[in-house]
Scaffold this motif. Structure first.
Motif, PDB file in Angstrom:
ATOM      1  N   ILE A   1       1.032  -1.363  -0.099  1.00 46.34           N
ATOM      2  CA  ILE A   1      -0.025   0.047  -0.098  1.00 46.34           C
ATOM      3  C   ILE A   1       0.922   1.215  -0.054  1.00 46.34           C
ATOM      4  O   ILE A   1       1.831   1.321   0.731  1.00 46.34           O
ATOM      5  N   GLU A   2       0.662   2.181  -0.921  1.00 45.12           N
ATOM      6  CA  GLU A   2       1.343   3.508  -1.058  1.00 45.12           C
ATOM      7  C   GLU A   2       0.781   4.160   0.352  1.00 45.12           C
ATOM      8  O   GLU A   2      -0.361   4.478   0.773  1.00 45.12           O
ATOM      9  N   GLU A   3       1.989   4.753   0.958  1.00 43.38           N
ATOM     10  CA  GLU A   3       1.820   5.449   2.282  1.00 43.38           C
ATOM     11  C   GLU A   3       0.994   6.968   2.085  1.00 43.38           C
ATOM     12  O   GLU A   3      -0.118   7.195   2.726  1.00 43.38           O
ATOM     13  N   LEU A   4       1.068   7.189   0.805  1.00 46.96           N
ATOM     14  CA  LEU A   4       0.149   8.619   0.436  1.00 46.96           C
ATOM     15  C   LEU A   4      -1.343   8.353   0.424  1.00 46.96           C
ATOM     16  O   LEU A   4      -2.130   8.848   0.760  1.00 46.96           O
ATOM     17  N   LYS A   5      -1.535   6.845  -0.157  1.00 46.93           N
ATOM     18  CA  LYS A   5      -2.866   6.650  -0.182  1.00 46.93           C
ATOM     19  C   LYS A   5      -3.326   6.329   1.242  1.00 46.93           C
ATOM     20  O   LYS A   5      -4.603   6.704   1.473  1.00 46.93           O
TER      21      LYS A   5
ATOM     22  N   GLU B   1      -4.530   9.469   2.569  1.00 44.63           N
ATOM     23  CA  GLU B   1      -5.539  10.085   1.993  1.00 44.63           C
ATOM     24  C   GLU B   1      -6.795   9.308   2.563  1.00 44.63           C
ATOM     25  O   GLU B   1      -7.782  10.128   2.731  1.00 44.63           O
TER      26      GLU B   1
ATOM     27  N   ARG C   1       2.590  -4.529   3.015  1.00 41.33           N
ATOM     28  CA  ARG C   1       3.843  -3.624   3.174  1.00 41.33           C
ATOM     29  C   ARG C   1       3.434  -1.879   2.773  1.00 41.33           C
ATOM     30  O   ARG C   1       2.246  -1.872   1.911  1.00 41.33           O
TER      31      ARG C   1
ATOM     32  N   ARG D   1       4.561   1.092   0.722  1.00 40.92           N
ATOM     33  CA  ARG D   1       5.294   1.576  -0.236  1.00 40.92           C
ATOM     34  C   ARG D   1       5.481   3.160   0.116  1.00 40.92           C
ATOM     35  O   ARG D   1       4.198   3.896  -0.143  1.00 40.92           O
TER      36      ARG D   1
END
Lengths: 186, 82
Positions: free
Chosen positions: A100-104, A107, B7, B9
């Motif tokens: 998972i993208e941290e930015l997401k 959000e 995980r 990213r």
């Protein structure tokens, strides 16, 4: 998706049934979305590239059987991609990965009372690790892919109410455990 | 449902990153190859099935020929005298 867009897609699909070259337009349109969807479930670019290609190859093989059932064409591609990912994990007998993208994540979760720091992220990841895989799948499609429950149900082969229930349960736990306000439009 | 691993990213996937794997010609080529392979497999299976049927048929015919011919049973004819 507007009516015009759906109609345009249907025309491309009809052309693709006779000429596979026509499918290229849909490939270009959905490649990034499908690639990122697979990458989120593998965390491996090379593998995501291979599975993404296989997804489109399978879509081309079965394009003659495609029928419009009230979902955008992309839902069908997501379903094939999900099957490819599951096939990969079954074959290799490994644990499923959700990258998972941290930015997401930022959000997704609006900070309420607590400070949003590294420790909070670690706790959140630990919490998500403990959720059942099917719950994570629903959350991923709902919040990272912006799919509605009807589409999620189609992609994951479950009922719409089942998809809703899993999301509510996961979010309820998130609210109570982290005292967070989650953007959720039902 | 099995176990999973979450995980995080830090970097967002760039469009340029996925572009390395974008190749519709390769997809078309793979589609063509797999389609051809499927057709060949189908034809091969069909021929194999026909060969199998022929072999079974021949085996039955041969078995029937090998069987000793049954002696004709005499039927007692009775004359009905009225």
């Amino acid at each position: 998706m507007s009516e015009d867009e759906i109609r345009k897609e249907e025309q491309i699909i009809e052309r693709s049934k006779k000429d596979p070259h026509a499918f290229g337009e849909l490939y270009e349109k959905y490649f990034d979305r499908i690639f990122n969807y697979i990458l989120r479930q593998t965390d491996d670019e090379e593998l995501a590239g291979d599975l993404c290609s296989q997804t489109f190859v399978n879509a081309l093989h079965n394009i003659n059987r495609y029928e419009f059932r009230g979902f955008p064409f992309s839902a069908w591609l997501y379903k094939i991609a999900g099957n490819e990912v599951n096939k990969h994990y079954r074959k290799n007998k490994g644990n499923k990965i959700f990258s998972i993208e941290e930015l997401k994540v930022r959000e997704l979760v609006e900070q309420a009372a607590e400070e949003w720091d590294e420790e909070m992220i670690t706790r959140l990841l630990r919490y998500m690790n403990e959720l059942p895989t099917d719950m994570i799948q629903v959350l991923e499609l709902r919040f990272f892919e912006d799919k509605d429950f009807k589409e999620i149900a189609f992609i994951l082969d479950m009922t719409e109410s089942g998809a809703k229930m899993r999301t509510y349960r996961a979010l309820d736990k998130l609210r109570t455990n982290f005292n967070l306000k989650v953007k959720y439009d039902g | 449902m099995g176990k999973h691993e979450i995980r995080l990213r830090r970097q967002r996937m760039s469009a340029r990153g996925s572009d390395r794997y974008r190749n519709y010609n390769a997809v078309l080529k793979q589609h063509g190859n797999e389609k051809r392979f499927k057709q060949i497999t189908r034809i091969f299976t069909f021929l194999l099935l026909i060969a199998l049927i022929v072999i079974i048929f021949m085996a039955i015919t041969r078995w029937e020929k090998k069987q000793p011919s049954k002696p004709q049973t005499k039927t007692n004819s009775t004359a009905v005298v009225t």
